[in-house]
Design a protein around this motif. Structure first.
Motif, PDB file in Angstrom:
ATOM      1  N   VAL A   1       5.433  -0.621 -15.170  1.00  0.00           N
ATOM      2  CA  VAL A   1       6.672  -1.073 -14.526  1.00  0.00           C
ATOM      3  C   VAL A   1       6.347  -2.101 -13.449  1.00  0.00           C
ATOM      4  O   VAL A   1       6.997  -3.161 -13.355  1.00  0.00           O
ATOM      5  CB  VAL A   1       7.448   0.124 -13.927  1.00  0.00           C
ATOM      6  CG1 VAL A   1       8.661  -0.348 -13.147  1.00  0.00           C
ATOM      7  CG2 VAL A   1       7.847   1.090 -15.020  1.00  0.00           C
ATOM      8  N   LEU A   2       5.339  -1.802 -12.639  1.00  0.00           N
ATOM      9  CA  LEU A   2       4.934  -2.751 -11.589  1.00  0.00           C
ATOM     10  C   LEU A   2       4.550  -4.097 -12.196  1.00  0.00           C
ATOM     11  O   LEU A   2       4.950  -5.153 -11.689  1.00  0.00           O
ATOM     12  CB  LEU A   2       3.765  -2.184 -10.785  1.00  0.00           C
ATOM     13  CG  LEU A   2       4.072  -1.026  -9.852  1.00  0.00           C
ATOM     14  CD1 LEU A   2       2.780  -0.408  -9.323  1.00  0.00           C
ATOM     15  CD2 LEU A   2       4.970  -1.465  -8.705  1.00  0.00           C
ATOM     16  N   SER A   3       3.782  -4.059 -13.272  1.00  0.00           N
ATOM     17  CA  SER A   3       3.367  -5.303 -13.940  1.00  0.00           C
ATOM     18  C   SER A   3       4.560  -6.094 -14.444  1.00  0.00           C
ATOM     19  O   SER A   3       4.626  -7.320 -14.260  1.00  0.00           O
ATOM     20  CB  SER A   3       2.438  -5.001 -15.121  1.00  0.00           C
ATOM     21  OG  SER A   3       1.204  -4.555 -14.675  1.00  0.00           O
ATOM     22  N   ALA A   4       5.491  -5.407 -15.071  1.00  0.00           N
ATOM     23  CA  ALA A   4       6.659  -6.100 -15.626  1.00  0.00           C
ATOM     24  C   ALA A   4       7.473  -6.767 -14.527  1.00  0.00           C
ATOM     25  O   ALA A   4       7.878  -7.934 -14.664  1.00  0.00           O
ATOM     26  CB  ALA A   4       7.518  -5.117 -16.409  1.00  0.00           C
ATOM     27  N   ILE A   5       7.701  -6.050 -13.453  1.00  0.00           N
ATOM     28  CA  ILE A   5       8.512  -6.621 -12.366  1.00  0.00           C
ATOM     29  C   ILE A   5       7.741  -7.729 -11.666  1.00  0.00           C
ATOM     30  O   ILE A   5       8.306  -8.789 -11.367  1.00  0.00           O
ATOM     31  CB  ILE A   5       8.976  -5.519 -11.404  1.00  0.00           C
ATOM     32  CG1 ILE A   5       9.963  -4.614 -12.146  1.00  0.00           C
ATOM     33  CG2 ILE A   5       9.619  -6.115 -10.144  1.00  0.00           C
ATOM     34  CD1 ILE A   5      10.326  -3.357 -11.435  1.00  0.00           C
ATOM     35  N   TRP A   6       6.452  -7.523 -11.422  1.00  0.00           N
ATOM     36  CA  TRP A   6       5.666  -8.574 -10.777  1.00  0.00           C
ATOM     37  C   TRP A   6       5.591  -9.823 -11.656  1.00  0.00           C
ATOM     38  O   TRP A   6       5.707 -10.947 -11.156  1.00  0.00           O
ATOM     39  CB  TRP A   6       4.257  -8.112 -10.416  1.00  0.00           C
ATOM     40  CG  TRP A   6       3.489  -9.290  -9.918  1.00  0.00           C
ATOM     41  CD1 TRP A   6       2.510  -9.986 -10.560  1.00  0.00           C
ATOM     42  CD2 TRP A   6       3.722  -9.985  -8.689  1.00  0.00           C
ATOM     43  NE1 TRP A   6       2.109 -11.058  -9.815  1.00  0.00           N
ATOM     44  CE2 TRP A   6       2.841 -11.081  -8.656  1.00  0.00           C
ATOM     45  CE3 TRP A   6       4.600  -9.799  -7.618  1.00  0.00           C
ATOM     46  CZ2 TRP A   6       2.803 -11.987  -7.587  1.00  0.00           C
ATOM     47  CZ3 TRP A   6       4.559 -10.693  -6.548  1.00  0.00           C
ATOM     48  CH2 TRP A   6       3.668 -11.773  -6.541  1.00  0.00           C
ATOM     49  N   ASP A   7       5.393  -9.645 -12.963  1.00  0.00           N
ATOM     50  CA  ASP A   7       5.338 -10.809 -13.859  1.00  0.00           C
ATOM     51  C   ASP A   7       6.627 -11.609 -13.774  1.00  0.00           C
ATOM     52  O   ASP A   7       6.603 -12.845 -13.711  1.00  0.00           O
ATOM     53  CB  ASP A   7       5.081 -10.382 -15.297  1.00  0.00           C
ATOM     54  CG  ASP A   7       3.661  -9.870 -15.513  1.00  0.00           C
ATOM     55  OD1 ASP A   7       2.797 -10.041 -14.619  1.00  0.00           O
ATOM     56  OD2 ASP A   7       3.428  -9.265 -16.589  1.00  0.00           O
ATOM     57  N   ARG A   8       7.753 -10.917 -13.763  1.00  0.00           N
ATOM     58  CA  ARG A   8       9.049 -11.603 -13.645  1.00  0.00           C
ATOM     59  C   ARG A   8       9.153 -12.309 -12.301  1.00  0.00           C
ATOM     60  O   ARG A   8       9.559 -13.467 -12.219  1.00  0.00           O
ATOM     61  CB  ARG A   8      10.194 -10.604 -13.797  1.00  0.00           C
ATOM     62  CG  ARG A   8      11.567 -11.253 -13.648  1.00  0.00           C
ATOM     63  CD  ARG A   8      12.689 -10.250 -13.905  1.00  0.00           C
ATOM     64  NE  ARG A   8      13.979 -10.871 -13.902  1.00  0.00           N
ATOM     65  CZ  ARG A   8      14.707 -11.117 -12.823  1.00  0.00           C
ATOM     66  NH1 ARG A   8      14.251 -10.816 -11.630  1.00  0.00           N
ATOM     67  NH2 ARG A   8      15.893 -11.680 -12.910  1.00  0.00           N
ATOM     68  N   LEU A   9       8.776 -11.633 -11.232  1.00  0.00           N
ATOM     69  CA  LEU A   9       8.880 -12.219  -9.897  1.00  0.00           C
ATOM     70  C   LEU A   9       7.934 -13.403  -9.737  1.00  0.00           C
ATOM     71  O   LEU A   9       8.330 -14.452  -9.228  1.00  0.00           O
ATOM     72  CB  LEU A   9       8.606 -11.157  -8.836  1.00  0.00           C
ATOM     73  CG  LEU A   9       8.580 -11.639  -7.380  1.00  0.00           C
ATOM     74  CD1 LEU A   9       9.864 -12.364  -7.000  1.00  0.00           C
ATOM     75  CD2 LEU A   9       8.328 -10.456  -6.451  1.00  0.00           C
ATOM     76  N   GLY A  10       6.694 -13.251 -10.174  1.00  0.00           N
ATOM     77  CA  GLY A  10       5.736 -14.354 -10.056  1.00  0.00           C
ATOM     78  C   GLY A  10       6.211 -15.594 -10.796  1.00  0.00           C
ATOM     79  O   GLY A  10       6.126 -16.718 -10.284  1.00  0.00           O
ATOM     80  N   ALA A  11       6.725 -15.405 -12.011  1.00  0.00           N
ATOM     81  CA  ALA A  11       7.251 -16.537 -12.781  1.00  0.00           C
ATOM     82  C   ALA A  11       8.481 -17.130 -12.106  1.00  0.00           C
ATOM     83  O   ALA A  11       8.656 -18.360 -12.063  1.00  0.00           O
ATOM     84  CB  ALA A  11       7.590 -16.086 -14.207  1.00  0.00           C
ATOM     85  N   PHE A  12       9.321 -16.284 -11.560  1.00  0.00           N
ATOM     86  CA  PHE A  12      10.540 -16.744 -10.886  1.00  0.00           C
ATOM     87  C   PHE A  12      10.211 -17.553  -9.635  1.00  0.00           C
ATOM     88  O   PHE A  12      10.837 -18.580  -9.359  1.00  0.00           O
ATOM     89  CB  PHE A  12      11.418 -15.542 -10.549  1.00  0.00           C
ATOM     90  CG  PHE A  12      12.744 -15.877  -9.934  1.00  0.00           C
ATOM     91  CD1 PHE A  12      13.545 -16.888 -10.429  1.00  0.00           C
ATOM     92  CD2 PHE A  12      13.207 -15.153  -8.849  1.00  0.00           C
ATOM     93  CE1 PHE A  12      14.783 -17.185  -9.855  1.00  0.00           C
ATOM     94  CE2 PHE A  12      14.435 -15.435  -8.274  1.00  0.00           C
ATOM     95  CZ  PHE A  12      15.225 -16.451  -8.776  1.00  0.00           C
ATOM     96  N   LEU A  13       9.211 -17.101  -8.868  1.00  0.00           N
ATOM     97  CA  LEU A  13       8.814 -17.845  -7.670  1.00  0.00           C
ATOM     98  C   LEU A  13       8.385 -19.262  -8.031  1.00  0.00           C
ATOM     99  O   LEU A  13       8.758 -20.226  -7.358  1.00  0.00           O
ATOM    100  CB  LEU A  13       7.687 -17.112  -6.934  1.00  0.00           C
ATOM    101  CG  LEU A  13       8.066 -15.804  -6.258  1.00  0.00           C
ATOM    102  CD1 LEU A  13       6.818 -15.056  -5.804  1.00  0.00           C
ATOM    103  CD2 LEU A  13       9.020 -16.038  -5.089  1.00  0.00           C
ATOM    104  N   GLU A  14       7.603 -19.391  -9.095  1.00  0.00           N
ATOM    105  CA  GLU A  14       7.142 -20.719  -9.497  1.00  0.00           C
ATOM    106  C   GLU A  14       8.283 -21.563 -10.043  1.00  0.00           C
ATOM    107  O   GLU A  14       8.388 -22.747  -9.731  1.00  0.00           O
ATOM    108  CB  GLU A  14       6.018 -20.619 -10.531  1.00  0.00           C
ATOM    109  CG  GLU A  14       5.487 -21.977 -10.960  1.00  0.00           C
ATOM    110  CD  GLU A  14       5.017 -22.863  -9.808  1.00  0.00           C
ATOM    111  OE1 GLU A  14       5.160 -24.103  -9.920  1.00  0.00           O
ATOM    112  OE2 GLU A  14       4.513 -22.342  -8.792  1.00  0.00           O
TER     113      GLU A  14
END
Length: 189
Positions: free
Chosen positions: A31-44
């Protein structure tokens, strides 16, 4: 619709996603990975959309209003902040998800992003609302929304030289034959 409102909406979503990460059990690494992946991509994606659409327009209206020095400084700082956020996001990837080091790296990314958003909200967005007509802000909002929609799967993170970025934008402003300040006009940077 106003580009400053769309940027603020993105900021709220970024804050929400960071808050979600803080509330998930460290053992739930999937779950942490999925949310972080979304957030990291969104930040960029958010940073890239600002660099392609918002900051060139801020420079343009600032120069027209004889406030070149102020908006140049804001833009230099913002592009530097985007680089810091990219570096912080990259640092998160160096740690195992759910570990203390991973959470520390996420916290560092949150801090870099939060500092940038607060400054942008106080300065760049405020200046733009004061200097740009609502019709221009609407036009840019359409471009911004379309850019994020077209690139929903993410964009490549690439640090930029803040001074080189400013030079490229100002060259485009001086030389209309090089193209308008629309999406993609800064591909050289």
């Amino acid at each position: 619709m106003d580009i400053t409102d769309l940027i603020l909406d993105d900021h709220r979503e970024q804050r929400r996603l960071f808050a979600i990460l803080e509330q998930i059990d460290p053992a739930e690494t999937g779950v942490l990975s999925a949310i972080w992946d979304r957030l990291g991509a969104f930040l960029e994606l958010h940073a890239k959309a600002e660099e392609e659409i918002f900051y060139p327009a801020l420079l343009q209206v600032g120069i027209a209003a004889r406030r070149k020095e102020g908006v140049e400084e804001e833009t230099l700082d913002a592009i530097g902040d985007h680089n810091d956020i990219r570096d912080a996001v990259a640092d998160v990837a160096r740690h195992s998800v759910g570990t203390a080091d991973w959470y520390a790296a996420v916290a560092a990314a949150n801090l870099a992003n939060s500092d940038h958003m607060a400054e942008e909200e106080r300065e760049g967005l405020t200046d733009f609302r004061r200097l740009a007509a609502l019709s221009r802000r609407h036009q840019l909002a359409v471009e911004f929304a379309a850019y994020e929609a077209r690139n929903y799967a993410g964009v490549e993170p690439v640090d930029k030289d803040p001074e080189g970025y400013i030079r490229a934008v100002e060259e485009n402003l001086r030389d209309p034959a090089r193209g308008s300040l629309s999406v993609g006009s800064l591909k050289r940077t």
